[in-house]
Design a protein around this motif. Sequence first.
Motif, PDB file in Angstrom:
ATOM      1  N   GLU A  72       0.764  -1.320   0.120  1.00 37.64           N
ATOM      2  CA  GLU A  72      -0.002  -0.034   0.077  1.00 37.64           C
ATOM      3  C   GLU A  72       0.719   1.301   0.004  1.00 37.64           C
ATOM      4  O   GLU A  72       0.655   2.401  -0.767  1.00 37.64           O
ATOM      5  CB  GLU A  72      -0.931  -0.153   1.163  1.00 37.64           C
ATOM      6  N   ARG A  76       0.858   4.219  -2.963  1.00 37.92           N
ATOM      7  CA  ARG A  76       0.392   5.575  -2.779  1.00 37.92           C
ATOM      8  C   ARG A  76       1.719   6.510  -2.813  1.00 37.92           C
ATOM      9  O   ARG A  76       1.297   7.736  -2.795  1.00 37.92           O
ATOM     10  CB  ARG A  76      -0.159   5.692  -1.473  1.00 37.92           C
ATOM     11  N   GLN A  91       1.212 -10.351  -1.765  1.00 32.91           N
ATOM     12  CA  GLN A  91       0.635  -9.062  -1.845  1.00 32.91           C
ATOM     13  C   GLN A  91      -0.086  -8.681  -3.028  1.00 32.91           C
ATOM     14  O   GLN A  91      -0.927  -7.658  -2.990  1.00 32.91           O
ATOM     15  CB  GLN A  91       1.726  -7.786  -1.787  1.00 32.91           C
ATOM     16  N   PRO A 103      -6.129  -2.454   0.108  1.00 34.80           N
ATOM     17  CA  PRO A 103      -6.438  -1.110  -0.198  1.00 34.80           C
ATOM     18  C   PRO A 103      -5.962  -0.622  -1.407  1.00 34.80           C
ATOM     19  O   PRO A 103      -5.853   0.648  -1.610  1.00 34.80           O
ATOM     20  CB  PRO A 103      -5.653  -0.223   1.083  1.00 34.80           C
ATOM     21  N   TYR A 104      -5.691  -1.481  -2.538  1.00 35.75           N
ATOM     22  CA  TYR A 104      -5.158  -1.053  -3.760  1.00 35.75           C
ATOM     23  C   TYR A 104      -5.606  -2.313  -4.707  1.00 35.75           C
ATOM     24  O   TYR A 104      -5.746  -3.305  -4.368  1.00 35.75           O
ATOM     25  CB  TYR A 104      -3.793  -1.038  -3.681  1.00 35.75           C
TER      26      TYR A 104
END
Length: 317
Positions: A72, A76, A91, A103-104
């Motif tokens: 994450e 970002r 991941q 979250p991605y």
Amino acid sequence: MTTRRGVLAAGAAMAIGPALAQGAAVRLVVPFAPGGSQDVLGRLLAQAAGPLLGANVVVENRAGAGGVLGAEAVARAAPDGTTLLLATAGQLTIAKAVGRRLPYDPIADFTPVLWLSDSPVALLAAPNLGVADTAALIRMAREARDALPYASTGIGTNTHLIMEDLKARARLNVEHVPYRGAAAAFNDLAAGRIATMFVSVPSVLSANGAQFKVLGVTSRARFPATPEVPTLIEGGVPDFEASIWTGLSAPAGTPPAVVARVAAAFSEALRSDLVRSRFNTLGVTPNGADGVAFGAMLREDLERWTRVAAPLNIQLE
């Protein structure tokens, strides 16, 4: 006298931007705690690639949530080549396949840079099971009245899904028993409480071989670190391959010229004597396929594990 390596390093520094020319570091985010095999691999590559980039490549360990926190942070980050992810299936592909809340987007939010390395997993059997090879284990598991218990290093991990894939393909009567890691599973395998399991080759190389029988590996050809061990394909499972792969990813939107320079530096690092000699002891082989090939593999990997995980109804916290 200008050398090829010097030209590459200078070009990489200019392509990535003026921040590196002023001495800013490149962060290589390793989404695991220090000391593990992926951390060792990341630090090795950072050491070898830094001079080629003309920058200090600093490993930043961002463990937590199975590596999701580290991924994450990269997703970002600014897409300028100064933040990179040492990516694994935990991941990206397997994480999404097993329904983990991310979250991605593991495909859309990253730019694949380079396919770094591969390591197969090994198929093990308990010593008291009395099987000599993969074919014998498959026959036993097909004919067993009661399901043979198999271990994994956790629900929704690669060792879980690889066995479930083999179970479906070879029609095995086996039952999953998840563990929190390989050490406890090895103990129960040695005692005969567990019949079989898949585990990473580095774990096999570091363990006491008397605890288990190594039946096969999941690479297409025999693995250099275990040349005496046949593949599962040799053991009678057509086209059965699986890899614990590692790749290099950048935030989505990273300019192609920057991606190319970073890929060139890490690709040359993979070919260095330093990296190749250490890879042998780590139980991994360098890959070096470019971002296009790495991206294609990611999509294929995601499709495969999504298909395998779909009927398992995996519930993750």
